[in-house]
Design a protein around this motif. Structure first.
Motif, PDB file in Angstrom:
ATOM      1  N   ARG A   5     -18.400   0.188 -27.915  1.00  0.00           N
ATOM      2  CA  ARG A   5     -17.970  -0.155 -26.561  1.00  0.00           C
ATOM      3  C   ARG A   5     -16.473  -0.402 -26.545  1.00  0.00           C
ATOM      4  O   ARG A   5     -15.880  -0.856 -27.517  1.00  0.00           O
ATOM      5  CB  ARG A   5     -18.751  -1.365 -26.029  1.00  0.00           C
ATOM      6  N   ALA A   7     -13.967  -2.704 -24.348  1.00  0.00           N
ATOM      7  CA  ALA A   7     -14.216  -3.856 -23.464  1.00  0.00           C
ATOM      8  C   ALA A   7     -12.925  -4.482 -22.970  1.00  0.00           C
ATOM      9  O   ALA A   7     -12.615  -5.626 -23.295  1.00  0.00           O
ATOM     10  CB  ALA A   7     -15.065  -4.883 -24.226  1.00  0.00           C
ATOM     11  N   PRO A   8     -12.146  -3.756 -22.188  1.00  0.00           N
ATOM     12  CA  PRO A   8     -10.855  -4.313 -21.758  1.00  0.00           C
ATOM     13  C   PRO A   8     -10.990  -5.415 -20.714  1.00  0.00           C
ATOM     14  O   PRO A   8     -11.934  -5.423 -19.929  1.00  0.00           O
ATOM     15  CB  PRO A   8     -10.157  -3.093 -21.144  1.00  0.00           C
ATOM     16  N   SER A   9     -10.021  -6.323 -20.745  1.00  0.00           N
ATOM     17  CA  SER A   9      -9.909  -7.316 -19.675  1.00  0.00           C
ATOM     18  C   SER A   9      -8.942  -6.732 -18.652  1.00  0.00           C
ATOM     19  O   SER A   9      -7.835  -6.347 -19.022  1.00  0.00           O
ATOM     20  CB  SER A   9      -9.343  -8.623 -20.225  1.00  0.00           C
ATOM     21  N   GLU A  41     -14.257  -6.632 -18.832  1.00  0.00           N
ATOM     22  CA  GLU A  41     -14.415  -8.068 -19.068  1.00  0.00           C
ATOM     23  C   GLU A  41     -13.572  -8.838 -18.052  1.00  0.00           C
ATOM     24  O   GLU A  41     -12.456  -9.277 -18.342  1.00  0.00           O
ATOM     25  CB  GLU A  41     -14.059  -8.395 -20.514  1.00  0.00           C
ATOM     26  N   TYR A 178     -15.244 -16.544 -22.536  1.00  0.00           N
ATOM     27  CA  TYR A 178     -15.057 -15.229 -23.145  1.00  0.00           C
ATOM     28  C   TYR A 178     -15.924 -14.966 -24.380  1.00  0.00           C
ATOM     29  O   TYR A 178     -16.670 -13.993 -24.438  1.00  0.00           O
ATOM     30  CB  TYR A 178     -13.559 -15.028 -23.488  1.00  0.00           C
ATOM     31  N   VAL A 182     -19.038 -12.055 -24.461  1.00  0.00           N
ATOM     32  CA  VAL A 182     -18.945 -10.914 -25.384  1.00  0.00           C
ATOM     33  C   VAL A 182     -20.215 -10.840 -26.228  1.00  0.00           C
ATOM     34  O   VAL A 182     -20.798  -9.774 -26.426  1.00  0.00           O
ATOM     35  CB  VAL A 182     -17.698 -11.053 -26.294  1.00  0.00           C
ATOM     36  N   ARG A 196     -12.086  -3.264 -32.399  1.00  0.00           N
ATOM     37  CA  ARG A 196     -11.158  -3.920 -31.458  1.00  0.00           C
ATOM     38  C   ARG A 196      -9.909  -4.367 -32.183  1.00  0.00           C
ATOM     39  O   ARG A 196      -9.825  -4.300 -33.407  1.00  0.00           O
ATOM     40  CB  ARG A 196     -11.855  -5.107 -30.784  1.00  0.00           C
ATOM     41  N   HIS A 200      -8.459 -10.400 -32.248  1.00  0.00           N
ATOM     42  CA  HIS A 200      -9.773 -11.028 -32.033  1.00  0.00           C
ATOM     43  C   HIS A 200     -10.429 -11.503 -33.315  1.00  0.00           C
ATOM     44  O   HIS A 200     -11.557 -11.982 -33.298  1.00  0.00           O
ATOM     45  CB  HIS A 200     -10.709 -10.054 -31.310  1.00  0.00           C
TER      46      HIS A 200
HETATM   47  N1  GLU Z   1     -11.718  -8.201 -23.493  1.00  0.00           N
HETATM   48  C1  GLU Z   1     -11.033  -8.266 -24.747  1.00  0.00           C
HETATM   49  C2  GLU Z   1      -9.607  -7.797 -24.606  1.00  0.00           C
HETATM   50  O1  GLU Z   1      -9.294  -7.076 -23.665  1.00  0.00           O
HETATM   51  C3  GLU Z   1     -11.687  -7.416 -25.815  1.00  0.00           C
HETATM   52  C4  GLU Z   1     -12.891  -8.042 -26.362  1.00  0.00           C
HETATM   53  C5  GLU Z   1     -13.592  -7.266 -27.444  1.00  0.00           C
HETATM   54  O2  GLU Z   1     -13.312  -6.071 -27.649  1.00  0.00           O
HETATM   55  O3  GLU Z   1     -14.473  -7.862 -28.037  1.00  0.00           O
HETATM   56  O4  GLU Z   1      -8.790  -8.121 -25.432  1.00  0.00           O
END
Ligand code: GLU
Length: 457
Positions: A5, A7-9, A41, A178, A182, A196, A200
């Motif tokens: 996946r 998963a951008p904010s 996200e 957050y 996730v 990612r 993180h």
């Molecule tokens: N939403 C997070 C971000 O944009 C990414 C989270 C993830 O990939 O687990 O930095």
């Protein structure tokens, strides 16, 4: 079955780092014949905007990073998050924390004064009586032992549980945080590989602990090193880094950007140029570099030029048409775009530049005063002969046009190198263009004659 996946904010553009993460997730899913999922996200309601959501969707579409599932929006999944929070409370895996801001602040100050790392002291963790007033929900992190995982890029990583806090999973207004959303999503979406940014990495042990509390097997993790600017600092707007769609505006082909991003942090021997199929074939998470990579705009330009030169002009034409339209040029009235691309591709680094330099194929030229010096009186007989020669040519080909120019130059005792520049300025209003015969060919007979008439006196 592999499931990845992105998963951008949605709190800004889809930037270079995000696009590279998306590409790696996409490539791995494609390679493994798995599924690629897009998840937005957007739980940070204050920072998330609809424009950034759109920028992400547009960027993904332009880069051709298609997804089988999604886009899923976390803001549409609040019921599910609440359900899991209730379940964790009921099972004693989470607890309500009634500590006031003031208490937490005092705790923090005392810890700082003792030179300890600020952390929650577990005051509400084991209280038997419920507290009063508003509360948040905290995860009951294990207090002993360690979280260990084999990062697919970094290798084995170990974090002592004693270092991890009892994380807040729901704020006092009930909204989930957050790290918790996730986890629930990665679990519900059966994600097998989380690829990612390594910013993180400290979240991962926390997420693994929550997953284990939910009796789930954690996915595999691959943390990709950050991208640096030329000064060795994290790439940011200061380095001129911009959103993916700005690269479109600047005249890059999506495949050039993808090729560039793929190599920025991953390699396969010393090969630099990869088609998408080759990337899918060769890409492997294990070959992602451990060290951060530096962004090199020159190399990106070099790749772009390569793709402009070597791609099927019909393919380039789709992107080129967008640029011409953007510059307000009506391309219905003039040569086919693919012919212009064939004529221009050797000498332009970007499609924007190509579009800027191709207006004269479709629009009247505006001659600046400075350019008028290219038409001295002694050239008039020759230019007149060129005009008449073009007007009466039985066929309109590059060769026949060249023949006219050569015959006129010979008859007038001029070098072609003296005549051609003047004709070029008459045709294009400037001194740079593809070879003059091709330029005249594409401009077309009628326009060519009109333009010569304008400079003949
Ligand atoms: N939403 C997070 C971000 O944009 C990414 C989270 C993830 O990939 O687990 O930095």
């Amino acid at each position: 079955m592999v499931r990845t996946r992105f998963a951008p904010s949605p709190t800004g553009y889809l930037h270079i780092g995000g696009a590279r993460t998306a590409l790696y997730c996409w490539l791995y899913a494609r390679k493994m014949k798995g599924t690629f999922i897009l998840r937005i996200e957007d739980t940070d309601l204050e920072r998330s905007t609809q424009e950034s959501v759109q920028a992400i969707l547009d960027g993904m579409a332009w880069l051709n990073l298609d997804y089988e599932e999604g886009p899923f929006y976390q803001t549409k999944r609040f019921d599910r998050y609440h359900e899991v929070i209730q379940q964790m409370l009921a099972e004693g895996k989470a607890y309500k924390c009634y500590c006031s801001k003031e208490r937490l602040e005092a705790l923090r100050e005392a810890q700082m004064a003792r030179k300890e790392k600020p952390r929650y002291d577990g005051f509400c963790r084991d209280r038997s009586e419920p507290g009063e007033g508003s509360f948040c929900v905290r995860f009951k992190n294990p207090t002993t032992g360690a979280v260990e995982f084999d990062d697919l890029v970094r290798g084995k990583l170990t974090f002592a549980n004693a270092e991890l806090d009892d994380l807040i999973i729901a704020r006092s207004d009930g909204t989930p945080t957050y790290n918790f959303t996730v986890v629930v999503d990665d679990l519900d979406m059966n994600i097998t590989h989380v690829i990612r940014g390594d910013d993180h990495i400290n979240n991962t042990p926390r997420q693994i602990n929550i997953l284990r509390a939910l009796s789930a097997t954690p996915p595999l993790y691959a943390h990709v090193p950050m991208i640096l600017g030329s000064d060795g600092k994290r790439l940011s707007k200061r380095h001129g880094a911009v959103g993916v769609m700005q690269y479109r505006e600047d005249g890059f082909l999506p495949e050039a950007l993808l090729n560039y991003l793929a190599r920025l942090g991953w390699s396969h021997g010393d090969q630099e140029i990869f088609s998408i199929d080759e990337l899918i074939h060769y890409f492997d998470i294990n070959d992602i570099n451990r060290a951060p990579a530096a962004f090199n705009p020159e190399k990106l330009l070099w790749l772009n030029q390569h793709y402009i030169k070597t791609s099927d002009p019909a393919h380039v034409a789709k992107e080129f048409a967008w640029h011409m339209e953007k510059q307000g040029v009506d391309t219905n009235n003039g040569p086919a775009l693919i012919d212009v691309i064939r004529a221009q591709c050797e000498r332009t680094k970007t499609l924007r530049e190509m579009a800027e330099r191709s207006r004269y194929f479709y629009e009247d030229v505006v001659m600046s005063e400075e350019m008028k010096s290219h038409f001295p009186a002694e050239l008039m007989p020759a230019l007149t002969l060129v005009r008449d020669g073009l007007a009466t040519l039985p066929d309109w080909t590059k060769e026949s046009i060249h023949g006219v120019l050569q015959r006129v130059a010979d008859a007038q005792g001029l070098k072609l190198g003296k005549l051609a520049p003047a004709v070029r300025v008459a045709m294009t209003g400037g001194t740079v263009s593809p070879p003059i015969d091709v330029t005249i060919l594409l401009i077309g007979r009628e326009r060519a004659i009109t333009r010569l008439n304008k400079v003949i006196f």
